[in-house]
Scaffold this motif. Structure first.
Motif, PDB file in Angstrom:
ATOM      1  N   ALA A   1       4.708  26.202 -31.074  1.00  0.00           N
ATOM      2  CA  ALA A   1       6.083  26.648 -30.854  1.00  0.00           C
ATOM      3  C   ALA A   1       6.230  27.313 -29.490  1.00  0.00           C
ATOM      4  O   ALA A   1       5.342  28.029 -29.028  1.00  0.00           O
ATOM      5  N   GLY A   2       7.357  27.054 -28.820  1.00  0.00           N
ATOM      6  CA  GLY A   2       7.606  27.651 -27.520  1.00  0.00           C
ATOM      7  C   GLY A   2       8.590  26.833 -26.716  1.00  0.00           C
ATOM      8  O   GLY A   2       9.172  25.857 -27.210  1.00  0.00           O
ATOM      9  N   ILE A   3       8.814  27.229 -25.477  1.00  0.00           N
ATOM     10  CA  ILE A   3       9.669  26.515 -24.534  1.00  0.00           C
ATOM     11  C   ILE A   3       8.759  25.790 -23.559  1.00  0.00           C
ATOM     12  O   ILE A   3       7.838  26.381 -22.981  1.00  0.00           O
ATOM     13  N   TRP A   4       9.024  24.499 -23.336  1.00  0.00           N
ATOM     14  CA  TRP A   4       8.164  23.667 -22.507  1.00  0.00           C
ATOM     15  C   TRP A   4       9.002  22.940 -21.461  1.00  0.00           C
ATOM     16  O   TRP A   4      10.045  22.396 -21.771  1.00  0.00           O
TER      17      TRP A   4
ATOM     18  N   ARG B   1       3.694  15.133 -19.605  1.00  0.00           N
ATOM     19  CA  ARG B   1       3.102  16.467 -19.739  1.00  0.00           C
ATOM     20  C   ARG B   1       4.142  17.555 -19.458  1.00  0.00           C
ATOM     21  O   ARG B   1       4.985  17.417 -18.566  1.00  0.00           O
ATOM     22  N   PHE B   2       4.018  18.636 -20.217  1.00  0.00           N
ATOM     23  CA  PHE B   2       4.922  19.781 -20.105  1.00  0.00           C
ATOM     24  C   PHE B   2       4.092  21.047 -19.986  1.00  0.00           C
ATOM     25  O   PHE B   2       2.989  21.138 -20.544  1.00  0.00           O
ATOM     26  N   VAL B   3       4.629  22.051 -19.287  1.00  0.00           N
ATOM     27  CA  VAL B   3       3.961  23.332 -19.137  1.00  0.00           C
ATOM     28  C   VAL B   3       4.750  24.388 -19.908  1.00  0.00           C
ATOM     29  O   VAL B   3       5.988  24.381 -19.914  1.00  0.00           O
ATOM     30  N   ARG B   4       4.020  25.284 -20.555  1.00  0.00           N
ATOM     31  CA  ARG B   4       4.680  26.309 -21.370  1.00  0.00           C
ATOM     32  C   ARG B   4       5.452  27.286 -20.492  1.00  0.00           C
ATOM     33  O   ARG B   4       4.951  27.780 -19.475  1.00  0.00           O
ATOM     34  N   GLN B   5       6.700  27.595 -20.918  1.00  0.00           N
ATOM     35  CA  GLN B   5       7.528  28.588 -20.259  1.00  0.00           C
ATOM     36  C   GLN B   5       7.643  29.862 -21.093  1.00  0.00           C
ATOM     37  O   GLN B   5       7.918  30.937 -20.565  1.00  0.00           O
ATOM     38  N   GLN B   6       7.469  29.725 -22.365  1.00  0.00           N
ATOM     39  CA  GLN B   6       7.538  30.889 -23.290  1.00  0.00           C
ATOM     40  C   GLN B   6       6.588  30.655 -24.440  1.00  0.00           C
ATOM     41  O   GLN B   6       6.458  29.567 -24.955  1.00  0.00           O
TER      42      GLN B   6
ATOM     43  N   ILE C   1      -1.260  25.922 -23.091  1.00  0.00           N
ATOM     44  CA  ILE C   1      -0.375  25.971 -21.918  1.00  0.00           C
ATOM     45  C   ILE C   1       0.142  24.598 -21.508  1.00  0.00           C
ATOM     46  O   ILE C   1       1.208  24.494 -20.905  1.00  0.00           O
ATOM     47  N   ILE C   2      -0.576  23.517 -21.830  1.00  0.00           N
ATOM     48  CA  ILE C   2      -0.143  22.174 -21.458  1.00  0.00           C
ATOM     49  C   ILE C   2       0.107  21.359 -22.724  1.00  0.00           C
ATOM     50  O   ILE C   2      -0.768  21.243 -23.590  1.00  0.00           O
ATOM     51  N   LEU C   3       1.301  20.798 -22.840  1.00  0.00           N
ATOM     52  CA  LEU C   3       1.677  19.899 -23.937  1.00  0.00           C
ATOM     53  C   LEU C   3       1.701  18.473 -23.407  1.00  0.00           C
ATOM     54  O   LEU C   3       2.403  18.187 -22.426  1.00  0.00           O
ATOM     55  N   SER C   4       0.937  17.600 -24.040  1.00  0.00           N
ATOM     56  CA  SER C   4       0.896  16.192 -23.629  1.00  0.00           C
ATOM     57  C   SER C   4       1.470  15.319 -24.739  1.00  0.00           C
ATOM     58  O   SER C   4       1.084  15.446 -25.905  1.00  0.00           O
TER      59      SER C   4
END
Length: 322
Positions: A212-215, A317-322, A303-306
């Motif tokens: 869970a988080g912002i990506w 790929r996405f990087v965590r913002q929150q 920290i990295i969502l693929s």
């Protein structure tokens, strides 16, 4: 020919042309109806709808009594009631002779006289057959059609209508109905709405367990023969209550169909697997096509969502913002 899919990025307008296919529903109703009413429900996010009622003519009942008629009713967006009254009569002394007539009168709540009225002499070849009445809805028009083997336009009405609203069919006298069939085109941008605001999303993701988080979009490895560019999304992953699954929620960044993608819409789903930080992925591309097979997601070091689509040789790929 390979078919392009609009994973995260697309510039090919043709991709979205077939994103929404009509759905056809055969309602479980047929038989003789006498002095009764039937309600035909619709799909909640229909952008167009069409309802066909097929019935027998006087040789089997309908029209022998001049008081026999059916009335199709609906409401517009202002909840004003409209109705189309339809009856059959024969101008000859023998009901099997040519001379069959179809009478239609459309009434609108608040008007003393019909807003449309006509008699048609060429719709029905003879009275020993079947008649189909069809009513088509868009946001701005209702079209009535009738016929036996081929439907003909008999009336077009302008207004602000609701294709997802139910219709009612009222029978006065006796009618034998063969079938009632509805066909709908749905608006997936409405179906995917969750009602979550950006503030709601941030509250739901704060303190929630991984993933869970912002990506925010970081980079991509895509093959242009299979996937094309059209936006850089910021997404949220939120837990689905009472399950171990997570919804992927769109926040911003769409360029293709940017007017349809709104904050809070569902972009996909993560379903946990037996492997830690690895998930099965369901994903709605920018044209609202669902990819539900052979797609996976993983989180690296929190920290990295693929998001991986091996059939389309693409990874996002996405990087965590929150």
């Amino acid at each position: 020919m390979k078919q392009f899919l609009t994973l995260l990025f697309t510039i090919c307008c043709a991709v979205s042309a077939n994103a929404v296919e009509p759905q056809r529903i055969y309602h479980r109703f047929s038989g003789v109806v006498q002095d009764t009413a039937i309600t035909v429900p619709t799909l909640p996010a229909a952008t167009t709808s069409s309802h066909e009622i097929r019935m027998d003519l006087p040789a089997k009942g309908f029209g022998k009594n001049r008081s026999d008629k059916i009335t199709i009713g609906w409401q517009d967006k202002d909840s004003t009631v409209w109705s189309a009254e339809i009856s059959i009569f024969n101008s000859g002394s023998d009901e099997l002779l040519d001379g069959s007539h179809l009478y239609i009168a459309v009434n609108k709540e608040g008007f003393k006289e019909p807003v449309y009225e006509n008699t048609y002499k060429d719709i029905i070849a003879d009275m020993n057959t079947e008649l189909s009445i069809c009513i088509d809805f868009t946001d701005t028009e209702v079209t009535l059609l009738a016929g036996h083997n081929k439907l003909k336009d008999i009336a077009s009405l302008s207004g602000e209508f609701n294709p997802s609203g139910a219709i009612g069919i009222k029978v006065d006298g006796k009618v034998e109905i063969s079938s009632i069939v509805s066909e709908y085109t749905e608006d997936f941008s409405t179906l995917l709405q969750t009602g979550l605001s950006e503030a709601d999303i941030k509250k739901m993701t704060a303190g929630s367990t991984q993933p869970a988080g912002i990506w925010k979009a970081l980079d991509r490895d895509t093959d242009s023969r299979y996937a094309l560019a059209g936006g850089r999304y910021t997404l949220a992953i939120v837990p689905v209550p009472d399950t171990n699954e997570f919804d992927i929620i769109y926040i911003n960044g769409a360029e293709v169909n940017a007017d349809k993608w709104k904050t809070g819409m569902r972009k996909g789903k993560l379903i946990p697997t037996a492997f830690k930080d690895h998930y099965d992925l369901m994903w709605y591309d920018s044209a609202f096509e669902l990819i539900e097979y052979d797609a996976t997601a993983s989180v690296d070091q929190n920290i990295i969502l693929s998001l991986s689509f091996p059939l389309f040789k693409s990874t996002l790929r996405f990087v965590r913002q929150q």
